[in-house]
Write a protein that holds these residues in place. Structure first.
Motif, short mmCIF file in Angstrom:
data_model
loop_
_atom_site.label_atom_id
_atom_site.label_comp_id
_atom_site.label_asym_id
_atom_site.label_seq_id
_atom_site.Cartn_x
_atom_site.Cartn_y
_atom_site.Cartn_z
N GLU A 1 2.28 1.76 -3.49
CA GLU A 1 1.26 2.29 -4.39
C GLU A 1 1.07 3.79 -4.16
O GLU A 1 0.97 4.57 -5.11
CB GLU A 1 -0.05 1.54 -4.21
CG GLU A 1 -0.01 0.12 -4.74
CD GLU A 1 -1.25 -0.69 -4.41
OE1 GLU A 1 -2.23 -0.12 -3.89
OE2 GLU A 1 -1.24 -1.91 -4.67
N SER A 2 1.05 4.19 -2.89
CA SER A 2 0.92 5.60 -2.56
C SER A 2 2.12 6.40 -3.08
O SER A 2 1.96 7.48 -3.67
CB SER A 2 0.79 5.78 -1.05
OG SER A 2 0.84 7.13 -0.69
N LEU A 3 3.32 5.86 -2.88
CA LEU A 3 4.52 6.53 -3.37
C LEU A 3 4.52 6.64 -4.89
O LEU A 3 4.93 7.66 -5.45
CB LEU A 3 5.77 5.79 -2.90
CG LEU A 3 6.11 5.93 -1.42
CD1 LEU A 3 7.23 4.98 -1.05
CD2 LEU A 3 6.47 7.37 -1.07
N ASP B 1 1.87 6.83 -6.85
CA ASP B 1 0.92 7.89 -7.21
C ASP B 1 1.53 9.27 -6.97
O ASP B 1 1.38 10.18 -7.79
CB ASP B 1 -0.37 7.74 -6.42
CG ASP B 1 -1.17 6.51 -6.80
OD1 ASP B 1 -0.90 5.92 -7.88
OD2 ASP B 1 -2.05 6.11 -6.01
N ARG B 2 2.20 9.43 -5.84
CA ARG B 2 2.82 10.71 -5.52
C ARG B 2 3.95 11.05 -6.50
O ARG B 2 4.11 12.20 -6.90
CB ARG B 2 3.34 10.68 -4.08
CG ARG B 2 2.20 10.63 -3.07
CD ARG B 2 2.66 10.24 -1.68
NE ARG B 2 3.59 11.21 -1.12
CZ ARG B 2 4.29 10.99 -0.01
NH1 ARG B 2 4.16 9.85 0.65
NH2 ARG B 2 5.11 11.90 0.44
N ALA C 1 0.84 -1.20 0.00
CA ALA C 1 0.00 0.00 0.00
C ALA C 1 0.87 1.25 0.00
O ALA C 1 0.57 2.23 -0.70
CB ALA C 1 -0.95 0.00 1.20
N MET C 2 1.96 1.23 0.77
CA MET C 2 2.87 2.36 0.80
C MET C 2 3.50 2.57 -0.58
O MET C 2 3.59 3.70 -1.06
CB MET C 2 3.97 2.16 1.84
CG MET C 2 4.91 3.36 1.93
SD MET C 2 6.43 3.03 2.81
CE MET C 2 7.34 2.07 1.60
#
Length: 85
Positions: A67-69, A71-72, A64-65
């Motif tokens: 995926e967030s990174l 996107d960022r 999840a981290m």
């Protein structure tokens, strides 16, 4: 009152992030001064971060981290050319 507490919590997290980034900058500078290439320092930092994230949050939390990174990153958050207004 809850929103006030959230704002304070956000400020504390932001401050901790700034201090952590300063520590990372110092470690980066020390590695470079010792002749370690930036690519190796970056790889080592990512490996360490992933190990710690998996230890703390498991593989799903780490995924999840990531995926967030991702996107960022695609949004340009980490771009050296990014202008913060």
């Amino acid at each position: 009152m809850q929103s006030g507490r959230n704002e304070i919590d956000d400020m504390i997290v932001h401050e901790k992030m700034q201090v952590a980034l300063e520590y990372q900058n110092e470690a980066w500078a020390d590695g470079r001064a010792d002749g370690i290439e930036p690519e190796i320092i970056a790889d080592a930092a990512i490996v360490f971060a992933m190990r710690e994230t998996i230890r703390l949050h498991g593989e799903q939390g780490a995924e999840a981290m990531l995926e967030s990174l991702r996107d960022r990153m695609l949004a340009g958050e980490f771009s050296p050319e990014r202008i913060i207004q």
